[in-house]
Design a protein around this motif. Structure first.
Motif, PDB file in Angstrom:
ATOM      1  N   LEU A   1     -75.396 -22.199  14.112  1.00 21.58           N
ATOM      2  CA  LEU A   1     -75.891 -20.878  14.495  1.00 21.58           C
ATOM      3  C   LEU A   1     -74.802 -20.047  15.172  1.00 21.58           C
ATOM      4  N   VAL A   2     -73.978 -20.693  15.973  1.00 25.03           N
ATOM      5  CA  VAL A   2     -72.852 -19.993  16.603  1.00 25.03           C
ATOM      6  C   VAL A   2     -71.916 -19.468  15.521  1.00 25.03           C
TER       7      VAL A   2
ATOM      8  N   ARG B   1     -63.038 -21.602  22.856  1.00 26.38           N
ATOM      9  CA  ARG B   1     -64.228 -22.242  23.438  1.00 26.38           C
ATOM     10  C   ARG B   1     -64.555 -21.723  24.819  1.00 26.38           C
ATOM     11  N   ALA B   2     -63.546 -21.380  25.608  1.00 24.00           N
ATOM     12  CA  ALA B   2     -63.804 -20.837  26.939  1.00 24.00           C
ATOM     13  C   ALA B   2     -64.514 -19.492  26.825  1.00 24.00           C
ATOM     14  N   THR B   3     -64.098 -18.684  25.862  1.00 28.44           N
ATOM     15  CA  THR B   3     -64.741 -17.386  25.648  1.00 28.44           C
ATOM     16  C   THR B   3     -66.177 -17.572  25.175  1.00 28.44           C
ATOM     17  N   LEU B   4     -66.376 -18.487  24.238  1.00 26.25           N
ATOM     18  CA  LEU B   4     -67.728 -18.757  23.747  1.00 26.25           C
ATOM     19  C   LEU B   4     -68.636 -19.230  24.881  1.00 26.25           C
ATOM     20  N   TYR B   5     -68.138 -20.161  25.682  1.00 27.03           N
ATOM     21  CA  TYR B   5     -68.933 -20.684  26.791  1.00 27.03           C
ATOM     22  C   TYR B   5     -69.233 -19.589  27.810  1.00 27.03           C
ATOM     23  N   GLY B   6     -68.241 -18.788  28.132  1.00 26.51           N
ATOM     24  CA  GLY B   6     -68.450 -17.679  29.067  1.00 26.51           C
ATOM     25  C   GLY B   6     -69.495 -16.702  28.553  1.00 26.51           C
ATOM     26  N   ALA B   7     -69.442 -16.413  27.264  1.00 28.08           N
ATOM     27  CA  ALA B   7     -70.421 -15.502  26.668  1.00 28.08           C
ATOM     28  C   ALA B   7     -71.827 -16.093  26.745  1.00 28.08           C
TER      29      ALA B   7
ATOM     30  N   ILE C   1     -75.406 -30.150  15.825  1.00 27.36           N
ATOM     31  CA  ILE C   1     -74.695 -29.590  14.669  1.00 27.36           C
ATOM     32  C   ILE C   1     -75.375 -28.300  14.215  1.00 27.36           C
ATOM     33  N   GLU C   2     -76.698 -28.291  14.182  1.00 26.88           N
ATOM     34  CA  GLU C   2     -77.431 -27.087  13.799  1.00 26.88           C
ATOM     35  C   GLU C   2     -77.171 -25.943  14.771  1.00 26.88           C
ATOM     36  N   LEU C   3     -77.125 -26.247  16.064  1.00 25.27           N
ATOM     37  CA  LEU C   3     -76.834 -25.205  17.058  1.00 25.27           C
ATOM     38  C   LEU C   3     -75.427 -24.643  16.860  1.00 25.27           C
TER      39      LEU C   3
ATOM     40  N   LEU D   1     -69.695 -15.611  15.919  1.00 23.80           N
ATOM     41  CA  LEU D   1     -69.040 -15.727  17.219  1.00 23.80           C
ATOM     42  C   LEU D   1     -67.742 -16.517  17.174  1.00 23.80           C
ATOM     43  N   VAL D   2     -67.640 -17.465  16.270  1.00 22.72           N
ATOM     44  CA  VAL D   2     -66.419 -18.261  16.166  1.00 22.72           C
ATOM     45  C   VAL D   2     -65.261 -17.371  15.730  1.00 22.72           C
TER      46      VAL D   2
END
Length: 70
Positions: free
Chosen positions: A16-17, A30-36, A11-13, A22-23
């Motif tokens: 930070l996102v 989520r695909a963009t976040l994961y790719g980044a 949850i803390e991580l 970034l959200v």
């Protein structure tokens, strides 16, 4: 107890996102976040100075906000 600690850590991580903007920047894709994040990990593996730079920037941002460094 370990499960509760792990859940809190995750949850803390996620916080930070969100805190980094970034959200909103990715429109919660989520695909963009994961790719980044994969790109960031690859960059950090290839360049030894990258982690030190990110750490300095993060510490300064926490200090500027008056937040505790986790």
């Amino acid at each position: 107890m370990q499960r509760r600690e792990r859940t809190r850590h995750l949850i803390e991580l996620g916080g930070l996102v969100q805190k980094a903007g970034l959200v909103d920047l990715t429109d919660d894709d989520r695909a963009t976040l994961y790719g980044a994040m994969l790109e960031l990990a690859a960059k950090a593996r290839d360049d030894g100075d990258t982690l030190a730079l990110w750490k300095r920037r993060g510490k300064r941002a926490f200090e500027a906000e008056g937040s505790e460094i986790p």
